[in-house]
Design an enzyme around this catalytic site. Structure first.
Site, PDB file in Angstrom:
ATOM      1  N   ALA A   1      -1.343  -4.148   8.311  1.00 10.27           N
ATOM      2  CA  ALA A   1      -2.492  -3.402   8.832  1.00 10.27           C
ATOM      3  C   ALA A   1      -2.535  -2.040   8.184  1.00 10.27           C
ATOM      4  CB  ALA A   1      -2.375  -3.235  10.350  1.00 10.27           C
TER       5      ALA A   1
ATOM      6  N   TYR B   1      -9.381   3.008  13.951  1.00  9.80           N
ATOM      7  CA  TYR B   1      -8.139   2.209  13.925  1.00  9.80           C
ATOM      8  C   TYR B   1      -8.055   1.311  15.153  1.00  9.80           C
ATOM      9  CZ  TYR B   1      -3.252   1.059  14.883  1.00  9.80           C
ATOM     10  OH  TYR B   1      -2.097   0.394  15.230  1.00  9.80           O
ATOM     11  N   SER B   2      -8.162   1.925  16.353  1.00  5.48           N
ATOM     12  CA  SER B   2      -7.958   1.117  17.562  1.00  5.48           C
ATOM     13  C   SER B   2      -9.095   0.108  17.737  1.00  5.48           C
ATOM     14  CB  SER B   2      -7.778   1.995  18.799  1.00  5.48           C
ATOM     15  OG  SER B   2      -8.830   2.912  18.947  1.00  5.48           O
TER      16      SER B   2
ATOM     17  N   TYR C   1      -4.591  18.606   6.427  1.00  4.69           N
ATOM     18  CA  TYR C   1      -4.213  19.814   7.147  1.00  4.69           C
ATOM     19  C   TYR C   1      -4.840  21.079   6.552  1.00  4.69           C
ATOM     20  CZ  TYR C   1      -1.118  16.618   9.482  1.00  4.69           C
ATOM     21  OH  TYR C   1      -0.647  15.549  10.214  1.00  4.69           O
TER      22      TYR C   1
ATOM     23  N   ARG D   1      -7.531  16.335  16.707  1.00  6.00           N
ATOM     24  CA  ARG D   1      -8.000  15.049  16.155  1.00  6.00           C
ATOM     25  C   ARG D   1      -9.287  14.670  16.894  1.00  6.00           C
ATOM     26  NH1 ARG D   1      -3.756  10.179  16.789  1.00  6.00           N
ATOM     27  NH2 ARG D   1      -3.008  10.915  14.791  1.00  6.00           N
TER      28      ARG D   1
ATOM     29  N   THR E   1      -8.893  -4.638   6.140  1.00  7.63           N
ATOM     30  CA  THR E   1      -7.558  -5.226   6.346  1.00  7.63           C
ATOM     31  C   THR E   1      -7.365  -5.709   7.777  1.00  7.63           C
ATOM     32  OG1 THR E   1      -6.470  -4.025   4.574  1.00  7.63           O
ATOM     33  CG2 THR E   1      -5.085  -4.662   6.429  1.00  7.63           C
TER      34      THR E   1
ATOM     35  N   SER F   1     -10.589  -1.409  15.289  1.00  5.91           N
ATOM     36  CA  SER F   1     -10.315  -2.524  14.366  1.00  5.91           C
ATOM     37  C   SER F   1      -9.196  -3.414  14.921  1.00  5.91           C
ATOM     38  CB  SER F   1      -9.974  -2.009  12.962  1.00  5.91           C
ATOM     39  OG  SER F   1      -8.727  -1.344  12.942  1.00  5.91           O
ATOM     40  N   LYS F   2      -8.203  -2.804  15.571  1.00  8.65           N
ATOM     41  CA  LYS F   2      -7.123  -3.623  16.158  1.00  8.65           C
ATOM     42  C   LYS F   2      -7.662  -4.421  17.352  1.00  8.65           C
ATOM     43  CE  LYS F   2      -3.295  -3.761  15.185  1.00  8.65           C
ATOM     44  NZ  LYS F   2      -2.513  -4.555  14.184  1.00  8.65           N
TER      45      LYS F   2
ATOM     46  N   THR G   1       0.873  -1.175   0.000  1.00 13.40           N
ATOM     47  CA  THR G   1       0.000   0.000   0.000  1.00 13.40           C
ATOM     48  C   THR G   1       0.912   1.228   0.000  1.00 13.40           C
ATOM     49  OG1 THR G   1      -0.018   0.241   2.397  1.00 13.40           O
ATOM     50  CG2 THR G   1      -1.673  -1.245   1.438  1.00 13.40           C
TER      51      THR G   1
ATOM     52  N   GLY H   1     -11.860  12.640  18.956  1.00 11.68           N
ATOM     53  CA  GLY H   1     -11.687  11.471  19.848  1.00 11.68           C
ATOM     54  C   GLY H   1     -10.243  11.238  20.258  1.00 11.68           C
TER      55      GLY H   1
ATOM     56  N   THR I   1      -1.472  -3.064  19.320  1.00 13.58           N
ATOM     57  CA  THR I   1      -1.139  -1.714  19.776  1.00 13.58           C
ATOM     58  C   THR I   1      -1.696  -1.440  21.169  1.00 13.58           C
ATOM     59  OG1 THR I   1      -1.622   0.609  19.328  1.00 13.58           O
ATOM     60  CG2 THR I   1      -3.220  -0.956  18.515  1.00 13.58           C
ATOM     61  N   ASP I   2      -1.064  -0.496  21.863  1.00  9.21           N
ATOM     62  CA  ASP I   2      -1.593  -0.095  23.177  1.00  9.21           C
ATOM     63  C   ASP I   2      -2.885   0.717  23.041  1.00  9.21           C
ATOM     64  OD1 ASP I   2      -0.527   2.271  22.163  1.00  9.21           O
ATOM     65  OD2 ASP I   2       0.702   2.725  23.924  1.00  9.21           O
ATOM     66  N   GLU I   3      -3.205   1.165  21.820  1.00 13.04           N
ATOM     67  CA  GLU I   3      -4.395   2.012  21.647  1.00 13.04           C
ATOM     68  C   GLU I   3      -5.687   1.260  21.944  1.00 13.04           C
ATOM     69  OE1 GLU I   3      -4.553   4.574  18.289  1.00 13.04           O
ATOM     70  OE2 GLU I   3      -2.426   5.048  18.408  1.00 13.04           O
TER      71      GLU I   3
END
Ligand code: NAD
Ligand code: DAU
Length: 354
Positions: free
Chosen positions: A87, A159-160, A350, A290, A104, A162-163, A40, A292, A134-136
């Site tokens: 990922a 993201y977190s 941005y 960002r 993914t 999904s992990k 990717t 959340g 991840t720690d997230e």
């Protein structure tokens, strides 16, 4: 390599994956290292130029969602271990485009679990499936406290989430099917070859070009930074010595607020480019937050230290200095990965944020 015990690494052309592949190819010449990566925007074979012609290394371009390809790889090679890193990994992209993360990170992980389960059947004696997380998944800390392996999951970004989902599925395959799994949850990595959408390389790249440095919100968000080669060492240890069904937290014991870290990076770049130290701090620009945004992450790495003897090897100051040096000495790598699609992503991410 068709008869040599094979370790399948997914996502080996990415940031952490490339450091891990380099380590395993060099340390285990008796093993064949098979790197499956879709390439990717985040995957880059230039990250692995130094090992690409090693006799015990094979690269396959492919998608972990492609069950037929995975089945073929398990038939073709005697795969005894899987280390799964592939990922979608960037939180801001997950906010803009969550579906790729669901596909993914969740469906891809299950597709890989199914491929291993069907290929290995009941012959699990020397097999292991290691999922890198991840720690997230643990959510957000207040001013005090650390994430342990027993902290309840509380993911707050696509993201977190999904992990977290993929972690649960990996554990479900252990309990339901007896698949010999290992998991680890790591804090923020830094070092060479990190795609410059992430805080540290993005800031170094902007500082060197004299561009604004977009700090989200009040800049007092805190992360626990780990030198990427220390993560690769921890993965190697857990893969070879971890206990099946167990989870290991990995962290740098190295907390920084974003604003302090960005100021340090400004000074390191100024120093290394021979500019007046402090000049680049004038580029710091507070931008909209960002959504959340998790306030603080910090890891309690007691378990991996006491059970496997792992500790971070490098002091923070030295690691950040080496990282700045690497990006300043590799402008062509930065130019290659920041051309084209990245420019569009950057402008959208941005736009009008000040
Ligand atoms: P990265 O984005 O740099 O690399 C991801 C790699 O996966 C890329 O090479 C990409 O091409 C490949 N990939 C993506 N989708 C794929 C697919 N469908 N099939 C095959 N390959 C695919 O990510 P990273 O920062 O190196 O993170 C690697 C892993 O470690 C991820 O699972 C991430 O969640 C986890 N992790 C990262 C950090 C960190 O600080 N970067 C910390 C803890 C855990
Ligand atoms: O904790 C582990 C996680 O660390 C990994 O699982 C993720 O894959 C990885 O991307 C990373 O997630 P973060 O969201 O913590 O990393 P990021 O580099 O995106 O942001 C670090 C901090 O810096 C975060 O508080 C947001 C802030 N930030 C980030 C960017 C890109 C800014 O202030 N400005 C920015 O432009």
């Amino acid at each position: 390599m068709l008869n040599t015990p094979t370790i399948l690494v997914t996502g080996g052309a990415g940031f952490i994956g490339s450091h891990l592949v380099r380590r395993l190819v060099n340390r285990y010449p008796q093993h064949h290292l098979l790197n499956l990566d879709k390439l990717t925007y985040a995957g880059n074979l230039a990250n692995l130029q130094d090992v690409e012609s090693a006799p015990n290394y094979t690269f396959v371009r492919g998608d972990i969602l492609d069950g037929d390809l995975l089945a073929d790889l398990f038939v073709k090679y005697p795969i005894t271990g899987v280390i799964h890193l592939a990922a979608e990994s960037h939180v801001d992209r997950s906010i803009a485009q969550p579906m790729a993360f669901i596909e993914t990170n969740i469906v891809g992980t299950v597709t890989l679990l199914n491929a291993a389960r069907h290929a290995w059947g009941d012959d699990l004696a020397d097999k292991r499936f290691y999922h890198i997380s991840t720690d997230e998944v643990y959510g957000s800390l207040g001013d005090t406290g650390l994430f342990t392996e027993h902290t309840p999951y509380d993911p707050r970004s696509p993201y977190s989430a999904s992990k977290a989902s993929s972690d649960h599925l990996v554990r479900a395959y252990y309990h339901t099917y007896g698949l010999p799994v290992l998991l680890s949850n790591c804090s923020n990595n830094y070092g060479p070859y990190q795609f410059p959408e992430k805080l540290i390389p993005l800031m170094i790249n902007n500082i060197r070009q004299g561009k604004p440095l977009p700090v989200y919100g009040d800049g007092l968000y805190t992360r626990d930074w780990l030198w990427v080669e220390d993560h690769a060492e921890a993965i190697d240890l857990i893969f070879h010595q971890g206990k099946f069904g167990e989870t290991y937290n990995i962290g740098g014991n190295n907390e920084w607020t974003n604003i302090d870290l960005v100021r340090l990076l400004c000074d390191l770049v100024d120093e290394q480019l021979g500019r007046p130290v402090g000049q680049s701090q004038g580029l710091i620009t507070f931008v909209k937050d960002r959504p959340g945004h998790d306030r603080r992450y910090a890891i309690d790495a007691t378990k991996i230290r006491t059970e496997l003897g792992w500790e971070p090897s490098i002091q923070a100051g030295e690691g950040f200095r080496k990282t700045v040096q690497w990006y300043l000495h590799n402008p062509e790598w930065l130019a290659n990965v920041t051309s084209g699609a990245y420019q569009q992503y950057y402008e959208k991410q941005y736009a009008g944020g000040r």
